[in-house]
Design a protein around this motif. Structure first.
Motif: not given
Length: 670
Positions: A127-131, A141-147, A166-178
C-alpha cells in the motif's frame, strides 16, 4: 517409341507444384509464413493476460468458494508479469505509454490478498508503494485500508493517523466516505478509551448522515462517561433515525395486523423485501441494546428508566418494539426478585397486540408454575397456545401443568406436539423422558434422553438421566460408563460421586467404592449415607479411631438419632478403650433413659470395670417392660448400613433452564 509399345507411363504429380489444398475451395502457398505480431500487439496481449490473472485472483478472494492462498499466488503472478511488461515497454521504446491503471490494479490486488492472508507487513509495504506514487490519482484514500490493518493489529494511534491522512486527501464532495472514515476514527478512540474524542467523531456523523451503528456507539460512549442527560439525548437521536431503505409499508416487508406471517413470507418474498427486513432487524437490535443498557441508570430506579425509554420509543418511528422492552422490564423485575411487579407488567399485555400477548402469557405461565399456582399456569399456557398454536414453549408449559395433575398421557401428547413444532425443544424432550419414567417405560425414556444427548452433548442432567435409565434396566456396566462420563463433566458433584460409589458396591468393587465415597465426603461432608458407609468401612477394617470421626460427624448432623452415638461407643469398646466407652454410654443414657440397648452395654461394661453403679443399671433395665431381643447394637451388621446407603438422596431431575425469556418452557422436577 511405337504406338504399340506397352511401356509404363512415368509418374507425374496430381497437384500443381507449389500449392496445397487446405479446405474445399481454398488453396494457399505452402511456403508462406504468418506475419509476426507488432510490438504494440505483443504489449496488448500481455496486458490482457495480466488482467485475466487479476480477475482470477479477485474471484478466488471473494467468490462463493474463497481460496485466499490461491488468490495470493495469482496476485503475485500478476504483479510479477506487470513488472516484466514495464521493462519490455522500456526496451521497445514505449516507456512513455505506461498503463497506470493496470499497474494500480495489480498492486492493489496484491496488497488486498496480503491483507486477507494476515500478512500485514507485506500488505502495508505494498500500500505504501501505491500511496507514495503521485502518478496514481486518488491513491491517498487507500490509507483507509492501511488504517484498517493497523486497527486489526491493535495499533490504534497509527490507525487514527492513517484515517486522518485519508480524510485530508478526500474531497468534501465524497461526504459518505468521509463520514465512514470519521466513524472508524471514533471506533479507534473507543479502543484507546479516549471517549471524548470518539464522541466528537460520532456526533459529527450523527449531525450529517445518522446511522444506527454510529448512534449506538455514541450512546455507549455517553454511558462510559456516566452522563445520563447525554445518554437520553443520544438515545433520542438513535430512535428517531429515518432509515433510507426501510419503508413502513407493506410493499417492503412490514406486516399488517391481519396479515399472516406464512402468507407474507411465502408469497410476497423478494430480494428487496429481504434486504428491508434485515435492515429493520439490525435497527431494532441496536435500539433494544441501547435501551436495556441505559434504562437502569438514567433515572433513580430502573423502573422509571424503563418507563422513560418505552415512552420515548412509542413516540418514534420504531414504536413497534416498545412492547419488547416492556418484556425486558418484566425480566428485570424477575432478576430483582420482584415477582409481583413482573406479573403485573406481563398481565398488562392482555389488551395489546397478539404477538406480545403470546410472549407475555408464556412467561406468566412459567412464573405461576414456579410459584405452585398450577391453575393460573395452565390458564396462561392455554392463552399462549390459542394465540399461536405453534408455540413450542407454550405447549411445553401446558404439558407441565397436566403432568403435575397426574395426566401423564395428555402431558406426553403436548410434549410431542411441541417437539413436532420445534425438533430441538430441549425442555419438551427432557420432560417426555421424565414422563416415560413416571409411566415405568424406561426403554422409551432412554431413547428420548439419547436423542437429547445428541443435541446437548455436555449437559450433566441429560447424562445423569441416561445413566439412571441404564441402572433401572439393571445394565450396571453401561450405567457405570455413563456415570464416568458424568464425573468428567461435573467432577466435584458429591451426589454423583456417592451414586458411583453405590454402583461400585453393587459390582463388588469395594476399593473403587471407597475412593468415590471419600471424594463425595471431601466435597460435601453432610450426606448421611456417605458418612455411614465410610464409618462402616473403617469398622470392617478395624480402624476404629477413624470410624469414630465419621460417626461423630453424623451425630452432629442428626443429634437426636441415637444410633450414631451408640456406634461411637461401640467403636470405643471394640478398640479396648472401655473407660471412654463407659463415659459415652452414660451420656447416651442421660439423653435417652429408656433405651434398652444402652442400658445393656452399661450393665456389661460397669460389671467388667467393677463399677458400683452396676446394681442401679440392672434395676433400671429390669423395670423396662419392652426389652429388645435383637441383641446389642454393637452387633449391627454393615449390611444394614449399606441398605440405608443405597437409598440415595441425590435428586438431579432439575430444569435444564430456569431463565425467563421471550418464550420460555419449564421442566418438571420430580
Amino acid at each position: 517409341m511405337g504406338g504399340g509399345t506397352n511401356s509404363a507411363r512415368p509418374m507425374t504429380s496430381v497437384r500443381a507444384a507449389g500449392f496445397s489444398r487446405q479446405g474445399k475451395g481454398y488453396i494457399s502457398s505452402s511456403n508462406e509464413k504468418p506475419p509476426s505480431p507488432t510490438p504494440e500487439e505483443q504489449i496488448k496481449t500481455l496486458e490482457k493476460k495480466i488482467n485475466q490473472i487479476v480477475e482470477e485472483s479477485t474471484l478466488y478472494l471473494s467468490g462463493p468458494n474463497p481460496n485466499i492462498q490461491l488468490a495470493l499466488e495469482k496476485a503475485k503472478d500478476a504483479a510479477k508479469k506487470e513488472r516484466l511488461l514495464a521493462k519490455q515497454r522500456e526496451q521497445m521504446g514505449f516507456g512513455d505509454q505506461l498503463n497506470l491503471d493496470l499497474t494500480y490494479c495489480a498492486l492493489f490486488t496484491l496488497a488486498n490478498c496480503y491483507h486477507a492472508n494476515k500478512m500485514y507487513h507485506e500488505a502495508l509495504n505494498t500500500y505504501t508503494i501505491i500511496v507514495k506514487n503521485k502518478m496514481f490519482n486518488q491513491a491517498g484514500r487507500l490509507r483507509v485500508n492501511m488504517g484498517n490493518i493497523y486497527f486489526e493489529q491493535k495499533k490504534y494511534p497509527q490507525a487514527v493517523k492513517m484515517y486522518r491522512m485519508a480524510l485530508d486527501q478526500i474531497s468534501n464532495a465524497n461526504k459518505e466516505i468521509r463520514l465512514r472514515i470519521m466513524r472508524n476514527i471514533g471506533n479507534a478512540c473507543v479502543k484507546m478509551a479516549q471517549f471524548q474524542d470518539a464522541i466528537t467523531s460520532y456526533e459529527t456523523v450523527m449531525e450529517t448522515i445518522p446511522d444506527f451503528q454510529t448512534g449506538f456507539n455514541l450512546v455507549l460512549c455517553y454511558f462510559a462517561l456516566g452522563n445520563s442527560e447525554k445518554m437520553k439525548k443520544g438515545f433520542q437521536q438513535l430512535v428517531f433515525i429515518q432509515p433510507n431503505c426501510i419503508e413502513q409499508n407493506d410493499e417492503l416487508g412490514s406486516l399488517s395486523k391481519d396479515e399472516s406471517i406464512e402468507d407474507h413470507e411465502v408469497f410476497n418474498e423478494d430480494n428487496l423485501r429481504a434486504l428491508a427486513r434485515e435492515k429493520k432487524q439490525i435497527a431494532h437490535k441496536y435500539i433494544n441494546l441501547a435501551a436495556k443498557l441505559i434504562a437502569p441508570v438514567i433515572e433513580e430506579t430502573f423502573s422509571l428508566g424503563y418507563d422513560w425509554v418505552v415512552e420515548t420509543i412509542k413516540s418514534s418511528p420504531n414504536s413497534e418494539i416498545a412492547n419488547e422492552l416492556e418484556i425486558s422490564k418484566a425480566i428485570q423485575y424477575l432478576k430483582s426478585k420482584k415477582f409481583d411487579l413482573a406479573i403485573e407488567t406481563l398481565k398488562s399485555f392482555e389488551n395489546k397486540d397478539k404477538v406480545m400477548l403470546g410472549t407475555a402469557a408464556t412467561n406468566l405461565s412459567f412464573l405461576y408454575f414456579l410459584e405452585g399456582d398450577y391453575k393460573q399456569a395452565e390458564k396462561y399456557a392455554e392463552i399462549a397456545i390459542n394465540n399461536d398454536r405453534y408455540n413450542a414453549k407454550a405447549l411445553t408449559n401446558k404439558g407441565n401443568c397436566l403432568a403435575q395433575k397426574g395426566e401423564y398421557e395428555k402431558a406426553k401428547d403436548y410434549y410431542q406436539e411441541a417437539i413436532n413444532v420445534d425438533a430441538f425443544c430441549a425442555e419438551a424432550i427432557y420432560n417426555t423422558g421424565l414422563i416415560c419414567k413416571k409411566m415405568n417405560n424406561i426403554k422409551e425414556s432412554l431413547q428420548w434422553y439419547e436423542k437429547l444427548h445428541a443435541i446437548l452433548r455436555n449437559n450433566s442432567e441429560v447424562i445423569f438421566q441416561i445413566a439412571d435409565c441404564y441402572e433401572r434396566l439393571n445394565n450396571l456396566q453401561q450405567a457405570i460408563e455413563w456415570y464416568n462420563i458424568l464425573i468428567s463433566v461435573i467432577p466435584t458433584d458429591p451426589g454423583v460421586l456417592a451414586k458411583f460409589g453405590s454402583l461400585a458396591m453393587k459390582k463388588g468393587d469395594k476399593t473403587q467404592a471407597f475412593q468415590h465415597y471419600s471424594e463425595s465426603y471431601r466435597y460435601f461432608p453432610c450426606i448421611i449415607s456417605v458418612i455411614a458407609w465410610l464409618g462402616a468401612y473403617y469398622v470392617d477394617c478395624q480402624v476404629y479411631e477413624q470410624a469414630v470421626l465419621y460417626f461423630e460427624c453424623a451425630s452432629t448432623i442428626q443429634p437426636k438419632e441415637i444410633k450414631w452415638q451408640l456406634m461411637i461407643a461401640s467403636c470405643y469398646r471394640r478398640s479396648g478403650n472401655y473407660q471412654h466407652a463407659y463415659e459415652k454410654y452414660k451420656k447416651i443414657h442421660e439423653q435417652f433413659p429408656d433405651n434398652v440397648e444402652c442400658l445393656r452395654f452399661l450393665v456389661r461394661i460397669s460389671t467388667d470395670l467393677g463399677m458400683k453403679e452396676v446394681q442401679e443399671y440392672v434395676n433400671k433395665l429390669s423395670k423396662l417392660k419392652a426389652i429388645s431381643n435383637s441383641g446389642s447394637l454393637n452387633n449391627i451388621s454393615n449390611s444394614d448400613i449399606n441398605d440405608s446407603i443405597n437409598q440415595s438422596n441425590m435428586k438431579i431431575d432439575k430444569p435444564i433452564s430456569n431463565n425467563v425469556g421471550k418464550s420460555i418452557g419449564k421442566i418438571i422436577i420430580y
